[in-house]
Design an enzyme around this catalytic site. Structure first.
Site, PDB file in Angstrom:
ATOM      1  N   ASN A 138       3.626   1.385  -4.920  1.00 44.63           N
ATOM      2  CA  ASN A 138       2.503   2.182  -4.434  1.00 44.63           C
ATOM      3  C   ASN A 138       3.060   3.423  -3.735  1.00 44.63           C
ATOM      4  O   ASN A 138       4.058   3.360  -3.011  1.00 44.63           O
ATOM      5  CB  ASN A 138       1.549   1.369  -3.544  1.00 44.63           C
TER       6      ASN A 138
ATOM      7  N   GLU B 219       1.636   6.490  -1.458  1.00 42.89           N
ATOM      8  CA  GLU B 219       0.460   6.954  -0.716  1.00 42.89           C
ATOM      9  C   GLU B 219       0.536   8.458  -0.433  1.00 42.89           C
ATOM     10  O   GLU B 219       1.545   9.118  -0.688  1.00 42.89           O
ATOM     11  CB  GLU B 219       0.320   6.135   0.573  1.00 42.89           C
TER      12      GLU B 219
ATOM     13  N   CYS C  54      -1.515   3.000  -6.836  1.00 41.92           N
ATOM     14  CA  CYS C  54      -1.085   1.607  -6.686  1.00 41.92           C
ATOM     15  C   CYS C  54       0.160   1.329  -7.525  1.00 41.92           C
ATOM     16  O   CYS C  54       0.415   2.017  -8.522  1.00 41.92           O
ATOM     17  CB  CYS C  54      -2.191   0.657  -7.120  1.00 41.92           C
TER      18      CYS C  54
ATOM     19  N   GLU D 256       0.816  -1.107  -9.609  1.00 39.83           N
ATOM     20  CA  GLU D 256       0.535  -1.488 -11.000  1.00 39.83           C
ATOM     21  C   GLU D 256       0.327  -0.263 -11.866  1.00 39.83           C
ATOM     22  O   GLU D 256       0.783  -0.187 -12.997  1.00 39.83           O
ATOM     23  CB  GLU D 256      -0.767  -2.303 -11.102  1.00 39.83           C
TER      24      GLU D 256
ATOM     25  N   CYS E  23      -6.431  -4.221  -7.342  1.00 43.35           N
ATOM     26  CA  CYS E  23      -7.699  -3.649  -6.894  1.00 43.35           C
ATOM     27  C   CYS E  23      -8.596  -3.361  -8.101  1.00 43.35           C
ATOM     28  O   CYS E  23      -8.153  -3.406  -9.261  1.00 43.35           O
ATOM     29  CB  CYS E  23      -7.453  -2.380  -6.079  1.00 43.35           C
TER      30      CYS E  23
ATOM     31  N   CYS F  57      -7.328  -0.600 -10.504  1.00 40.05           N
ATOM     32  CA  CYS F  57      -6.214  -1.055 -11.353  1.00 40.05           C
ATOM     33  C   CYS F  57      -6.704  -2.008 -12.433  1.00 40.05           C
ATOM     34  O   CYS F  57      -6.198  -1.995 -13.555  1.00 40.05           O
ATOM     35  CB  CYS F  57      -5.130  -1.720 -10.516  1.00 40.05           C
TER      36      CYS F  57
HETATM   37  N1  THU Z   1      -2.084  -1.591  -3.480  1.00 43.99           N
HETATM   38  C1  THU Z   1      -1.322  -1.708  -4.612  1.00 43.99           C
HETATM   39  O1  THU Z   1      -0.396  -0.931  -4.819  1.00 43.99           O
HETATM   40  N2  THU Z   1      -1.615  -2.702  -5.477  1.00 43.99           N
HETATM   41  C2  THU Z   1      -2.548  -3.679  -5.253  1.00 43.99           C
HETATM   42  O2  THU Z   1      -2.694  -4.569  -6.083  1.00 43.99           O
HETATM   43  C3  THU Z   1      -3.361  -3.642  -4.030  1.00 43.99           C
HETATM   44  C4  THU Z   1      -3.228  -2.433  -3.192  1.00 43.99           C
HETATM   45  C5  THU Z   1      -1.726  -0.557  -2.512  1.00 43.99           C
HETATM   46  C6  THU Z   1      -2.671   0.605  -2.403  1.00 43.99           C
HETATM   47  C7  THU Z   1      -2.356   1.096  -0.994  1.00 43.99           C
HETATM   48  O3  THU Z   1      -1.201   1.925  -1.062  1.00 43.99           O
HETATM   49  C8  THU Z   1      -1.983  -0.159  -0.244  1.00 43.99           C
HETATM   50  O4  THU Z   1      -1.667  -1.136  -1.228  1.00 43.99           O
HETATM   51  C9  THU Z   1      -3.101  -0.683   0.646  1.00 43.99           C
HETATM   52  O5  THU Z   1      -4.280  -0.822  -0.049  1.00 43.99           O
END
Ligand code: THU
Length: 135
Positions: free
Chosen positions: A43, A45, A54, A56, A89, A92
């Site tokens: 991930n 940000e 994310c 994935e 999420c 994704c």
């Molecule tokens: N996030 C992911 O990368 N994958 C997931 O399956 C759930 C959430 C990340 C998005 C964000 O950077 C952090 O986790 C908090 O939501």
């Protein structure tokens, strides 16, 4: 068949590269393709929170960038060190439901517990390419 230990090892190895200064929630993913290659993602940000990507999606977009397509993908692993196993999420799930085969293993792990599922289970009654027809 995918290599269960190896795909998880590659996913956990890249977890340190997660860029999550806002949520401090670190996620990594790894895709194993037919030729034995492993493609990872984390991930990433951004101060404008909604523009974060994310793990994935980072991994699947990299796989497609390298020219792989859904039929080349053996499995995807998504890992965290959270108490509870992290599931993809909603955004994704929509992306993965188009870019993965419905039965391709989706392996979720927090290093303690594991769940192996697939997109058919994670996003039933999905909206996809085949739904974009009128009349
Ligand atoms: N996030 C992911 O990368 N994958 C997931 O399956 C759930 C959430 C990340 C998005 C964000 O950077 C952090 O986790 C908090 O939501």
């Amino acid at each position: 068949m995918y290599h269960h230990e190896m795909i998880l090892k590659h996913a956990f190895d890249v977890l340190k590269n997660s860029y999550a200064p806002y949520s401090e929630f670190h996620v990594a993913a790894c895709i194993e393709v037919e030729n034995g290659e492993y493609i990872t993602g984390v991930n990433v940000e951004n101060a404008s929170y909604g523009l974060s990507n994310c793990a994935e999606r980072s991994a699947i977009f990299s796989a497609y960038t390298q020219g792989y397509r859904k039929n080349d993908i053996k499995a995807i692993a998504v890992v965290t060190r959270a108490e509870k196993i992290t599931t993809p999420c909603g955004a994704c799930r929509q992306v993965l439901s188009e870019l993965l085969c419905p039965d391709t293993p989706v392996i979720l792990s927090n290093g303690k517990k594991e769940l192996v599922t697939n997109m058919k289970e994670l996003l039933p009654f999905s909206f996809g390419q085949e739904d974009l027809t009128e009349g």
